[in-house]
Design an enzyme around this catalytic site. Sequence first.
Site, mmCIF file in Angstrom:
data_model
loop_
_atom_site.group_PDB
_atom_site.id
_atom_site.type_symbol
_atom_site.label_atom_id
_atom_site.label_comp_id
_atom_site.label_asym_id
_atom_site.label_seq_id
_atom_site.Cartn_x
_atom_site.Cartn_y
_atom_site.Cartn_z
ATOM 1 N N LYS A 115 25.784 -24.596 24.842
ATOM 2 C CA LYS A 115 24.891 -23.731 25.633
ATOM 3 C C LYS A 115 23.815 -24.544 26.347
ATOM 4 O O LYS A 115 23.404 -24.177 27.447
ATOM 5 C CB LYS A 115 24.278 -22.656 24.732
ATOM 6 C CG LYS A 115 25.286 -21.577 24.347
ATOM 7 C CD LYS A 115 24.755 -20.662 23.266
ATOM 8 C CE LYS A 115 25.863 -19.783 22.708
ATOM 9 N NZ LYS A 115 25.456 -19.142 21.448
ATOM 10 N N LYS A 197 45.495 -19.004 25.382
ATOM 11 C CA LYS A 197 45.502 -17.599 24.986
ATOM 12 C C LYS A 197 44.574 -16.797 25.880
ATOM 13 O O LYS A 197 43.765 -17.349 26.607
ATOM 14 C CB LYS A 197 45.096 -17.478 23.518
ATOM 15 C CG LYS A 197 43.845 -18.252 23.160
ATOM 16 C CD LYS A 197 43.514 -18.067 21.686
ATOM 17 C CE LYS A 197 42.145 -18.635 21.410
ATOM 18 N NZ LYS A 197 41.522 -18.173 20.212
ATOM 19 N N LYS A 200 38.083 -14.276 27.843
ATOM 20 C CA LYS A 200 37.211 -13.669 28.827
ATOM 21 C C LYS A 200 36.919 -14.625 29.983
ATOM 22 O O LYS A 200 36.886 -14.242 31.129
ATOM 23 C CB LYS A 200 35.894 -13.305 28.139
ATOM 24 C CG LYS A 200 35.521 -11.859 28.321
ATOM 25 C CD LYS A 200 34.220 -11.524 27.627
ATOM 26 C CE LYS A 200 34.408 -11.271 26.163
ATOM 27 N NZ LYS A 200 33.306 -10.608 25.501
#
Length: 334
Positions: A115, A197, A200
């Site tokens: 982050k 896979k 989002k």
Amino acid sequence: MSGQKEIVMSGIRPTGFLHLGNYFGAIRNYVRMQEEFNCFFMVADLHSLTTHPDTKELKANVHRVLAENIACGLDPDKVALYCQSHVHETSELYLYLNMMAYKGELEKTTTFKDKVRQNPENVNAGLLTYPVLQTADIVLHRAKYVPVGKDQEQHLEMARNFVNRFNHRYGEVFPEPVAFNYNEELVKVPSLDGTGKMSKSENQLATLYLADDDEMIRKKVMKAKTDGGPTEKNSTKPDYIENIFGLMKLVSSEDVIKKYAGDFDNCTIRYGDMKKQLGEDMVNFISPIRNKVDAILQNEKYLKEVMEQGAEKARKSARATMELVRTAIGLNYY
Ligand code: TRP
């Protein structure tokens, strides 16, 4: 007997739309667990403030994640389904647990480092202590099992460290939380572009959302990567073809799967037909969920009742834990 059931806790970030990977990877486990355990499922709205200080969309996102989980089968009468910010005891416990967490180990957390890299201008202390808040969520209910994916393993390991330090200093108050998964349920839902896979953040067209309309579902499935088909009998399937069979296994009937597996082995497979079939089966799977979500979102009164009922259950459990915590620390002066 419900008092005897073991305690399960998990948090769901309110960051937009759930997809098929979330459904088969997480929510389906929650739905199964609600029958066997005493479950606390929480919308992590406070956590989202560490990275999303703009709260314009927060209410809509919280409503959506609640509606999607309920539409998938979570029963607010069986579990405590609540919002983190509605249970103020969380913030108090977070404060005490912050004293169990060292700056050095927090700085080494993978999610923190990611982050910081993504958002170097907002490296706030809340971001640094994200795993401490997550620990508070879990041990507030003295939960033992935490159904989460691999990406949360490090946070759970940190939670165990904080808990052990607390117990060592002030006496055994909390059980050590561990990740929980039904072994056979570790399904990966492959993405439609044949790489990795469903997720989002990656290619949106390769991910099926529970909110996609029927045309969008068909369109995405038809775009899935295929090739000219096998030329030799009983060939091995390339990954991207294996993936299409993998998706079929989630939503299509045995007969359908058998037919296309046979066609593949005989070199008579027509991928266009196969994808058309898969598209219809996906529509039949997703559209009832989507319609339920829409109906729930229309009913704000119901959502309010769900949140109140969930918060009440969570606060009851939280109050009992916090009595023990304050006494253990020595904050009882009379
Ligand atoms: N950090 C979790 C995630 O990113 C969300 C979360 C918050 C959570 N509190 C939790 C998960 C408590 C399990 C238990 O998905």
